[in-house]
Design an enzyme around this catalytic site. Structure first.
Site, PDB file in Angstrom:
ATOM      1  N   ASN A   1       0.801  -1.181   0.033  1.00 18.17           N
ATOM      2  CA  ASN A   1       0.055  -0.036   0.140  1.00 18.17           C
ATOM      3  C   ASN A   1       0.945   1.371  -0.167  1.00 18.17           C
ATOM      4  O   ASN A   1       1.538   1.637   1.107  1.00 18.17           O
ATOM      5  CB  ASN A   1      -0.814  -0.048   1.355  1.00 18.17           C
ATOM      6  CG  ASN A   1      -1.826   1.377   1.319  1.00 18.17           C
ATOM      7  OD1 ASN A   1      -2.068   1.861   0.382  1.00 18.17           O
ATOM      8  ND2 ASN A   1      -2.415   1.415   2.567  1.00 18.17           N
TER       9      ASN A   1
ATOM     10  N   LYS B   1      -0.069   4.301  -0.144  1.00 20.99           N
ATOM     11  CA  LYS B   1      -0.792   5.454   0.058  1.00 20.99           C
ATOM     12  C   LYS B   1      -0.461   6.792  -0.730  1.00 20.99           C
ATOM     13  O   LYS B   1      -0.364   6.454  -2.089  1.00 20.99           O
ATOM     14  CB  LYS B   1      -0.240   5.797   1.623  1.00 20.99           C
ATOM     15  CG  LYS B   1      -0.516   4.452   2.543  1.00 20.99           C
ATOM     16  CD  LYS B   1      -0.007   4.851   3.900  1.00 20.99           C
ATOM     17  CE  LYS B   1       0.172   3.584   4.643  1.00 20.99           C
ATOM     18  NZ  LYS B   1      -0.122   4.032   6.175  1.00 20.99           N
TER      19      LYS B   1
ATOM     20  N   HIS C   1      -9.720   0.763   4.700  1.00 21.16           N
ATOM     21  CA  HIS C   1      -8.158   1.084   5.557  1.00 21.16           C
ATOM     22  C   HIS C   1      -8.532   2.085   6.821  1.00 21.16           C
ATOM     23  O   HIS C   1      -9.511   3.137   6.436  1.00 21.16           O
ATOM     24  CB  HIS C   1      -7.240   1.838   4.477  1.00 21.16           C
ATOM     25  CG  HIS C   1      -6.191   1.755   5.054  1.00 21.16           C
ATOM     26  ND1 HIS C   1      -5.413   2.982   5.796  1.00 21.16           N
ATOM     27  CD2 HIS C   1      -4.870   1.071   4.839  1.00 21.16           C
ATOM     28  CE1 HIS C   1      -4.434   2.705   6.279  1.00 21.16           C
ATOM     29  NE2 HIS C   1      -3.851   1.467   5.619  1.00 21.16           N
TER      30      HIS C   1
ATOM     31  N   GLU D   1      -7.168   4.679   7.606  1.00 24.35           N
ATOM     32  CA  GLU D   1      -6.940   6.035   7.261  1.00 24.35           C
ATOM     33  C   GLU D   1      -8.531   6.587   6.369  1.00 24.35           C
ATOM     34  O   GLU D   1      -8.886   7.840   6.791  1.00 24.35           O
ATOM     35  CB  GLU D   1      -5.849   6.328   6.462  1.00 24.35           C
ATOM     36  CG  GLU D   1      -4.353   6.229   7.088  1.00 24.35           C
ATOM     37  CD  GLU D   1      -3.422   5.556   6.328  1.00 24.35           C
ATOM     38  OE1 GLU D   1      -3.307   5.593   5.356  1.00 24.35           O
ATOM     39  OE2 GLU D   1      -2.343   5.250   7.173  1.00 24.35           O
TER      40      GLU D   1
ATOM     41  N   GLU E   1      -5.480  -5.025  10.790  1.00 24.38           N
ATOM     42  CA  GLU E   1      -4.419  -3.992  10.898  1.00 24.38           C
ATOM     43  C   GLU E   1      -4.827  -2.896  12.087  1.00 24.38           C
ATOM     44  O   GLU E   1      -5.573  -2.052  12.154  1.00 24.38           O
ATOM     45  CB  GLU E   1      -4.510  -2.990   9.615  1.00 24.38           C
ATOM     46  CG  GLU E   1      -3.931  -3.646   8.314  1.00 24.38           C
ATOM     47  CD  GLU E   1      -3.534  -2.657   7.349  1.00 24.38           C
ATOM     48  OE1 GLU E   1      -2.151  -2.872   7.090  1.00 24.38           O
ATOM     49  OE2 GLU E   1      -4.186  -1.466   7.080  1.00 24.38           O
TER      50      GLU E   1
ATOM     51  N   GLY F   1       2.240   2.541  10.601  1.00 25.66           N
ATOM     52  CA  GLY F   1       3.046   3.768  10.470  1.00 25.66           C
ATOM     53  C   GLY F   1       3.785   4.102  11.774  1.00 25.66           C
ATOM     54  O   GLY F   1       4.461   5.191  11.979  1.00 25.66           O
TER      55      GLY F   1
ATOM     56  N   SER G   1       3.239  -1.695  10.605  1.00 23.82           N
ATOM     57  CA  SER G   1       4.896  -1.904  10.730  1.00 23.82           C
ATOM     58  C   SER G   1       5.461  -3.041  10.408  1.00 23.82           C
ATOM     59  O   SER G   1       6.291  -3.607  10.915  1.00 23.82           O
ATOM     60  CB  SER G   1       5.002  -1.246  12.177  1.00 23.82           C
ATOM     61  OG  SER G   1       4.597  -0.131  12.352  1.00 23.82           O
TER      62      SER G   1
HETATM   63  C1  PEP Z   1      -0.996   0.178   6.029  1.00 22.89           C
HETATM   64  O1  PEP Z   1      -0.869   1.383   5.684  1.00 22.89           O
HETATM   65  O2  PEP Z   1      -1.661  -0.530   5.712  1.00 22.89           O
HETATM   66  C2  PEP Z   1       0.176  -0.099   6.728  1.00 22.89           C
HETATM   67  C3  PEP Z   1       0.323  -1.252   7.009  1.00 22.89           C
HETATM   68  O3  PEP Z   1       1.256   0.806   6.898  1.00 22.89           O
HETATM   69  P1  PEP Z   1       2.792   0.570   7.430  1.00 22.89           P
HETATM   70  O4  PEP Z   1       3.257  -0.835   6.920  1.00 22.89           O
HETATM   71  O5  PEP Z   1       3.454   1.615   7.287  1.00 22.89           O
HETATM   72  O6  PEP Z   1       2.409   0.393   8.987  1.00 22.89           O
END
Ligand code: PEP
Length: 238
Positions: free
Chosen positions: A9, A11, A92, A94, A158, A164, A199
């Site tokens: 992803n 973003k 997601h 976000e 998630e 992040g 992460s």
């Molecule tokens: C994501 O945005 O779906 C995600 C898992 O981000 P990150 O790996 O940066 O934590």
């Protein structure tokens, strides 16, 4: 899906120039034993489709639930299929937390994506506050109840506090939660591939990949760097 799934992803990152370099590196170096999905911003989908061999699949980060019409600024699932997408992220965190997308709206998006022939990657997970209050299971159940009238999809667990932040959930928590999600979806007769996201990096992906209950990963930050992303893909040669 039997192969592990590794989804990138991106973003709201990358320009044509930086994306071109990254896509070519991934395309040249990747040896595929997993379902690798690149999910760039809408503006780079066409270019990604041209650069990537069809061994690597393409996904979008969002879609609307109508086919066409007066919905300025939105993109339909049919448009995503037209441009070569096989997958679309729905829900997601976000989108849920910054853009206020509700479970009711996400249900419409899930149905619309499936009707158009896309496989949704449906994200679920609790916030830090919900975790502290012991509400993880309650929140997950509510989010999973959005999956209605759907027989097959990808779900990504998630935890919002792990996205992040550089702090992934520990293996025991990921295992336990994915077990919970699989159980709940089995009760609903939904065939689900369940990923972990939050992460994921080369230094934790091997341990995650060893857990066969985890069907793959959704990677944000670490997917913007070819070397890191290729190492994560390598971890899943299991
Ligand atoms: C994501 O945005 O779906 C995600 C898992 O981000 P990150 O790996 O940066 O934590």
């Amino acid at each position: 899906m039997n192969k592990p799934v590794i989804a990138a992803n991106w973003k709201m990152n990358m320009t044509k120039k930086t994306a071109g370099i990254l896509l070519r590196k991934i395309n040249e170096s990747v040896s595929i034993t997993s379902e690798v999905i690149i999910i760039p911003p809408f503006t780079l989908l066409d270019m990604a489709y041209e650069i990537l061999d069809n061994k690597i699949k393409l996904g979008a980060q969002n879609c609307y639930w109508k086919k066409s019409g007066a919905f300025t600024g939105e993109i339909s699932p049919q448009m995503l299929v037209d441009i070569g997408c096989k997958y679309v992220i729905i829900g997601h965190s976000e989108r849920r937390h910054i853009f206020g997308e509700s479970d009711a709206l996400l249900h419409k998006k899930l149905i619309a994506a499936i009707d158009a022939g896309l496989t949704p990657i449906y994200c679920v997970g609790e916030t830090l506050e919900e975790k502290r209050k012991g509400k993880r299971e309650f929140v997950l159940n509510r989010q999973l109840d959005t999956i209605n009238g759907i027989s097959s999809l990808i779900v990504a667990y998630e935890p919002v506090w792990a996205i992040g932040t550089g702090v992934a959930a520990d293996i025991a928590t990921i295992r336990e939660t994915i077990e919970l999600i699989k159980l709940k979806l089995k009760e609903k007769s939904v065939d689900a591939t369940v990923l972990y996201g939050g992460s994921v990096k080369p230094d934790n992906s091997k341990e995650i990949a060893k857990q066969h209950i985890i069907d793959g990963v959704l990677v944000g930050g670490a997917s913007l760097d070819a070397e890191s992303f290729l190492k994560i893909i390598d971890s899943f040669k299991r």
